[in-house]
Design a protein around this motif. Structure first.
Motif, PDB file in Angstrom:
ATOM      1  N   SER A 275       0.822  -1.218   0.000  1.00  0.00           N
ATOM      2  CA  SER A 275       0.000   0.000   0.000  1.00  0.00           C
ATOM      3  C   SER A 275       0.856   1.268   0.000  1.00  0.00           C
ATOM      4  N   LYS A 276       2.108   1.174   0.468  1.00  0.00           N
ATOM      5  CA  LYS A 276       2.995   2.338   0.458  1.00  0.00           C
ATOM      6  C   LYS A 276       3.363   2.759  -0.967  1.00  0.00           C
ATOM      7  N   ALA A 278       1.132   2.920  -3.360  1.00  0.00           N
ATOM      8  CA  ALA A 278      -0.140   3.282  -4.007  1.00  0.00           C
ATOM      9  C   ALA A 278      -0.022   4.535  -4.861  1.00  0.00           C
ATOM     10  N   TYR A 279       1.010   5.340  -4.627  1.00  0.00           N
ATOM     11  CA  TYR A 279       1.189   6.543  -5.443  1.00  0.00           C
ATOM     12  C   TYR A 279       1.491   6.206  -6.903  1.00  0.00           C
ATOM     13  N   LEU A 280       1.833   4.940  -7.164  1.00  0.00           N
ATOM     14  CA  LEU A 280       2.102   4.514  -8.535  1.00  0.00           C
ATOM     15  C   LEU A 280       0.814   4.277  -9.337  1.00  0.00           C
ATOM     16  N   ASN A 282      -2.749   5.266 -10.967  1.00  0.00           N
ATOM     17  CA  ASN A 282      -3.547   6.382 -11.467  1.00  0.00           C
ATOM     18  C   ASN A 282      -4.951   5.876 -11.788  1.00  0.00           C
ATOM     19  N   TRP A 296      -5.094   0.124  -6.197  1.00  0.00           N
ATOM     20  CA  TRP A 296      -3.694  -0.200  -6.342  1.00  0.00           C
ATOM     21  C   TRP A 296      -3.439  -1.674  -6.018  1.00  0.00           C
ATOM     22  N   TYR A 372      10.856   4.207  -8.924  1.00  0.00           N
ATOM     23  CA  TYR A 372       9.820   5.250  -9.039  1.00  0.00           C
ATOM     24  C   TYR A 372       9.650   5.940  -7.688  1.00  0.00           C
ATOM     25  N   THR A 374       9.055   8.767  -4.760  1.00  0.00           N
ATOM     26  CA  THR A 374       8.169   9.923  -4.621  1.00  0.00           C
ATOM     27  C   THR A 374       9.027  11.170  -4.553  1.00  0.00           C
ATOM     28  N   GLU A 376       9.000  13.312  -2.292  1.00  0.00           N
ATOM     29  CA  GLU A 376       9.471  13.450  -0.905  1.00  0.00           C
ATOM     30  C   GLU A 376      10.722  12.620  -0.675  1.00  0.00           C
TER      31      GLU A 376
END
Length: 380
Positions: A275-276, A278-280, A282, A296, A372, A374, A376
């Motif tokens: 789940s960390k 999940a920014y991948l 869209n 995700w 990939y 982030t 941050e």
């Protein structure tokens, strides 16, 4: 009166390849001498048949207009003629009222066993409970059990035993001769007892293949890797006998659907770590919407198993075939499958004496996070 027209929600993802993409893709292929073909799979490890429970639920959904129309065959015609008198059975009427019914809901038939004195196992958890409500789904299951009795389904099923055996024979032979399951096992290297396999032929299914979570649906068969595959000849006629030899798609089906089963527990174990990333994902991406992927977790699951398939192609097939398989996933918008295949090939497949896949799995997550990052993480 015929089967009501159903709506097809899922299709087997065997999309045509775009040739020009092939030159853009490179494959990390193992040297030819390291492509060791495992011994043929023992016959007692795989069962190929038509599951009576899945067939029963398929018939009920067809009668309710909640299933895509089957491809033409003598079997489809006989099924229609036999069961149409039960088109208004309480199970069929109930199916019409359920909120969300999809083709693969017929997997609930896997919860039935001990034929012909049918017993029903009600799953503790099920996606179908989430979509339709637990009480509603269990009521539907009981009504389908009643449909089994009222329609004399077992007599119909027994009548076609010779057909089922004839359809199963070429599938069984290919699985045994090519060692497809053993090749999959050789990648995962799980130290536990090898799973039993069940391939359930769906003569009324013209839409594709589906992995069954045996442990979740019916724990009595928790050691079984099970999936269904349909009769996919859309050019068939009423004289065409269903064929399930699968052609070149057999390789992908076994490795793809088998990997869904083999990695399910791992994905649950590392749920928080997955789940960390999940920014991948869209959710507005056209490819994800076309593939009916809305989370995700689902996206990662599909990219993972497709990455495994690419890695296996690199190990056991020619560089050209491996590039084709990788290109197909690009065309299908599974953009992380190639990355996952790369790390499996470079850091796992080439080290046959290393850890098993369960021990290696966290590295896949780390690799994606590093490739990939982030915004941050790049400023730290």
């Amino acid at each position: 009166m015929g089967f009501p027209t159903g709506i097809c929600y899922y299709f087997l993802s065997m999309k045509p390849l775009l040739t020009f993409l092939l030159v853009l893709l490179s494959a990390h292929v193992l040297p030819a001498q390291s492509r060791i073909t495992p011994a043929p799979m023992p016959a007692d490890r795989v069962t190929v048949t038509v599951h009576p429970g899945i067939e029963l639920f398929t018939v009920v959904q067809l009668l309710a207009g909640k299933y895509p129309m089957p491809n033409k065959s003598p079997y489809a015609k006989e099924t229609e003629a036999y069961f149409v008198p039960f088109a208004n059975h309480p199970a069929v009427q109930y199916a019409r009222r359920l909120k969300k019914v999809y083709p693969d809901m017929a997997e609930l038939g896997y919860c039935l066993d001990n034929f012909p004195q049918v017993r029903v196992h009600y799953p503790e958890h099920s996606v179908w409970y989430s979509l339709n409500g637990k009480d509603s789904v269990q009521t539907y299951m009981r009504l389908c059990q009643q449909f089994f009795e009222d329609s004399h389904f077992w007599a119909f099923y027994q009548k076609h035993q010779a057909d089922y055996a004839a359809w199963a024979k070429p599938v069984q032979a290919r699985l045994a001769q090519e060692g497809l399951v053993n090749k999959l096992d050789s990648l995962y290297r799980f130290p536990t007892k090898a799973a039993r396999w069940a391939v359930y032929l769906d003569p009324l299914n013209g839409w594709g293949a589906h992995a069954i979570s045996a442990q979740e649906l019916n724990p009595r068969y928790a050691d079984q890797v099970a999936y269904t595959v349909g009769f996919l000849n859309r050019e068939s006629t009423e004289t065409t006998s269903p064929s399930f030899s699968l052609g070149t798609e057999a390789v992908v089906l076994v490795w793809h659907e088998g990997s869904h089963n083999y990695t399910r527990a791992l994905q649950r174990r590392y749920k928080d770590d997955i789940s960390k990333l999940a920014y991948l994902f869209n959710p507005t991406d056209a490819g994800m919407q076309r593939n009916n992927i809305h989370s995700w977790a689902h996206c990662f699951d599909e990219n993972l198993v497709r990455g495994v398939v690419i890695a296996l192609f690199r190990q056991y097939h020619s560089p050209k075939e491996a590039r084709k398989q990788a290109a197909q996933e690009v065309v299908g918008d599974f953009q992380y499958a190639g990355d996952i295949a790369d790390v499996i090939t470079a850091e796992y497949s080439r080290r046959p004496t290393g850890p098993d896949f369960a021990q290696f799995f966290p590295r896949i997550l780390t690799y994606l996070a590093q490739k990939y990052p982030t915004a941050e993480s790049t400023t730290r």
